[in-house]
Design a protein around this motif. Structure first.
Motif, PDB file in Angstrom:
ATOM      1  N   GLU A  60       0.399  -1.084  -1.024  1.00  0.00           N
ATOM      2  CA  GLU A  60       0.000   0.452   0.013  1.00  0.00           C
ATOM      3  C   GLU A  60       1.122   1.387  -0.229  1.00  0.00           C
ATOM      4  O   GLU A  60       0.465   2.548  -0.613  1.00  0.00           O
ATOM      5  CB  GLU A  60      -1.254  -0.162   1.172  1.00  0.00           C
ATOM      6  N   ASP A  61       1.923   1.828   0.609  1.00  0.00           N
ATOM      7  CA  ASP A  61       2.908   2.543   0.733  1.00  0.00           C
ATOM      8  C   ASP A  61       3.149   2.549  -0.462  1.00  0.00           C
ATOM      9  O   ASP A  61       3.504   3.965  -0.918  1.00  0.00           O
ATOM     10  CB  ASP A  61       3.877   2.399   1.361  1.00  0.00           C
TER      11      ASP A  61
ATOM     12  N   VAL B 163       1.225   4.182  -3.065  1.00  0.00           N
ATOM     13  CA  VAL B 163       1.059   5.717  -2.383  1.00  0.00           C
ATOM     14  C   VAL B 163       1.714   6.221  -3.693  1.00  0.00           C
ATOM     15  O   VAL B 163       1.829   7.254  -3.639  1.00  0.00           O
ATOM     16  CB  VAL B 163       0.661   5.793  -0.744  1.00  0.00           C
TER      17      VAL B 163
ATOM     18  N   GLN C 297       1.700   9.263  -6.582  1.00  0.00           N
ATOM     19  CA  GLN C 297       2.311  10.838  -6.721  1.00  0.00           C
ATOM     20  C   GLN C 297       2.929  10.953  -7.624  1.00  0.00           C
ATOM     21  O   GLN C 297       3.826  11.867  -7.452  1.00  0.00           O
ATOM     22  CB  GLN C 297       2.677  10.954  -5.281  1.00  0.00           C
TER      23      GLN C 297
END
Length: 546
Positions: A264-265, A268, A272
């Motif tokens: 999940e990190d 993210v 971005q």
């Protein structure tokens, strides 16, 4: 050995962990580089001790080097712990050597610095630049289609690897050495230097000098490998069009350092950070040699400055911001500005759904955008030999809309999660001009590969993950923008299939393979051994000496 006290007394003893072997072309220069490192250690007043470690040649180790990454990590940890050394230089570059060396050294806990092997020179065939792996796959498909002769194929082979060093595409090797630098574990700029360049020799010697000072400063991995450093590495990886293998290795290295980090990190970060490194296979022109001439990783990180934590400490003893002072881009087509990226999001995307409740990954920057939303019938294979036989059958019932699925190729099923995930396009479709289609597996794929390949499906099918329940003809639905992957099968039917499923026989009855099967974690957790992660029990102390 001819040594006396003047050689070692009062001097830091430095292990040179060398992964050279006769069968690893990525590390063919390491016999010489070990001497270059030794020279630097002696210059700085240290005492060098060269220690050999498993070489993990990506092209030759059976069935896959991934089966032995953790073996290398264990070996490195115990080499450092069991010998009378005060610090270590880690010499690696070929895919699994970077994470294996780093994971082991993190757990050993002594000052350490990484010396990357460097990419080989760009390939050449009939005046055209060739990229290792990526062009091999491309020309291989043309050969299968009857467009490339045996003689031409031989010429491609002769031109694609013209020097020692690791793959010069943005494959796993280049990705992982860049990640090591982004984590702060190498001298600034070290990962970008081509292996045959004379600057690589100077870098090796400077690495030897620096580790001696690191010992006197007691600069240990725990001061460098912080959560901000790991976040920096994820940001850099996404901006480079990184290998999908980076997911597994970065998670494993972070967890060894006690840093919680997840799929999940990474997703993210991907949302971005745009891809700004125009290097194959995400790019279509440039290779790592061009990347170096354009300013290398220092230049890329300077472009990303606003997205990075510049206050993290590196092996230099200074901050990342200090290390990057003066970095600039010399070719803004190779290293793009943030507002003119190669791809608007990062390299990888995390997918979840009823086919992969714990996640899987795809590399959108290296596949045809028409697959970003795709729905088609599954064509399921239970083994690589079964799949290989079928795809060469020109009467195979398959269309470009099918979703090819290979299972039983994960950490336990492979065993070791081989790089089988870039499933070959069926010959029937190749002859029709098809060069990409949606493919899915619990395997990995080479970082030099490309295409619409869904990888690392977790949990894997060998242990009863949902992929084990999929049948040929079931409809698979992919939605990359919404990060989902599902089979359109109702829950009652899935429950009936689950009740009928039986576990495959174990792969190993003894030895390292047996131990691997007992302790290996799934892809979404980094495929480390559960007994080696930092939070497993008490830390191992210095051995007793009586």
């Amino acid at each position: 050995m001819g040594l006396d006290k003047a050689d070692w007394e009062g001097k830091p003893a430095i292990a040179i962990i060398n992964t050279w072997s006769d069968i690893n072309p990525c590390h063919a220069h390491f016999k010489h580089r070990a001497e270059d490192v030794r020279k630097g250690i002696l210059q700085a007043g240290g005492f060098p001790i060269e220690l050999p470690a498993m070489s993990l040649a990506e092209q030759f180790v059976k069935p896959t080097t991934m089966l032995y990454r953790n073996f290398l990590a264990m070996e490195v940890e115990e080499l450092i712990r069991s010998h009378p050394v005060d610090g270590a230089v880690l010499m690696g570059g070929c895919d699994k050597t970077t994470p294996g060396l780093v994971m082991g050294a993190i757990s050993a806990g002594l000052p350490m610095i990484y010396m990357p092997a460097g990419p080989m020179l760009r390939g050449n065939y009939k005046g055209n630049a060739l990229g290792s792996g990526s062009d091999a796959w491309k020309y291989w498909d043309e050969r299968r289609a009857g467009n490339v002769s045996d003689r031409e194929w031989t010429d491609v082979e002769a031109g694609i690897a013209r020097s020692y060093g690791h793959c010069m595409t943005m494959g796993t090797a280049s990705t992982m050495t860049a990640i090591a630098e982004a984590l702060g574990l190498t001298l600034s700029g070290a990962s970008s230097i081509p292996a045959p360049d004379s600057n690589h020799i100077r870098m090796a010697t400077a690495t030897g000098r620096r580790i001696v000072d690191m010992v006197w400063e007691d600069l240990t991995p725990d001061e460098i490998l912080t959560r901000p450093a790991v976040d920096n590495a994820a940001t850099v990886a996404m901006s480079m069009g990184c290998s999908t293998n980076a997911v597994i290795h970065l998670i494993a290295m972070a967890r060894r350092a006690g840093v919680g980090f997840s799929l999940e990190d990474l997703d993210v970060a991907s949302r971005q950070v745009p891809v700004i490194a125009n290097v194959r296979p995400s790019g279509d022109t440039y290779l790592m040699e061009d990347f170096y001439y354009a300013g290398g990783l220092r230049a890329l990180m300077s472009v990303l400055a606003e997205k990075l934590d510049m206050n993290v400490k590196t092996v230099s003893g200074a901050t990342l911001g200090d290390d990057l002072e003066g970095a600039e881009v010399y070719n803004d087509d190779v290293i793009r500005p943030i507002d003119k990226p190669l791809y608007h999001e990062g390299s990888l995307a995390l997918l979840k759904g009823n086919l992969a409740p714990d996640g899987c990954v795809i590399k959108p920057s290296a596949c045809d955008p028409k697959f970003f939303n795709h729905q088609g019938p599954a064509l399921v294979f239970d083994s690589y030999p079964e799949m290989k036989a079928a795809i060469d059958d020109e009467n195979l019932d398959v269309t470009a809309d099918h979703v090819m699925v290979l299972r039983n190729a994960g950490p336990q099923g492979g065993p070791g999660m081989p790089e089988w995930g870039m499933l070959p396009i069926p010959k029937k479709l190749v002859k029709e001009g098809v060069r990409d289609m949606l493919r899915m597996s619990d395997a990995r794929m080479s970082g030099t590969s490309y295409g619409a390949c869904i990888l690392h499906v977790a949990p894997e099918s060998h242990i009863g993950g949902p992929l084990a329940l999929l049948k040929t003809g079931d409809i698979v639905k992919l939605d990359i923008p919404n990060r989902s992957i599902d089979m359109l099968v109702d829950e009652d039917e899935l429950a009936a299939r689950r009740a009928a499923w039986t576990a495959p026989a174990p792969k190993f009855a003894r030895g390292y393979g047996w131990m691997f099967a007992q302790h290996i974690k799934q892809a979404n957790e980094g495929c480390d051994f559960d007994c080696l992660e930092t939070d497993f029990g008490e830390a191992v102390g210095e051995p007793d000496i009586f």
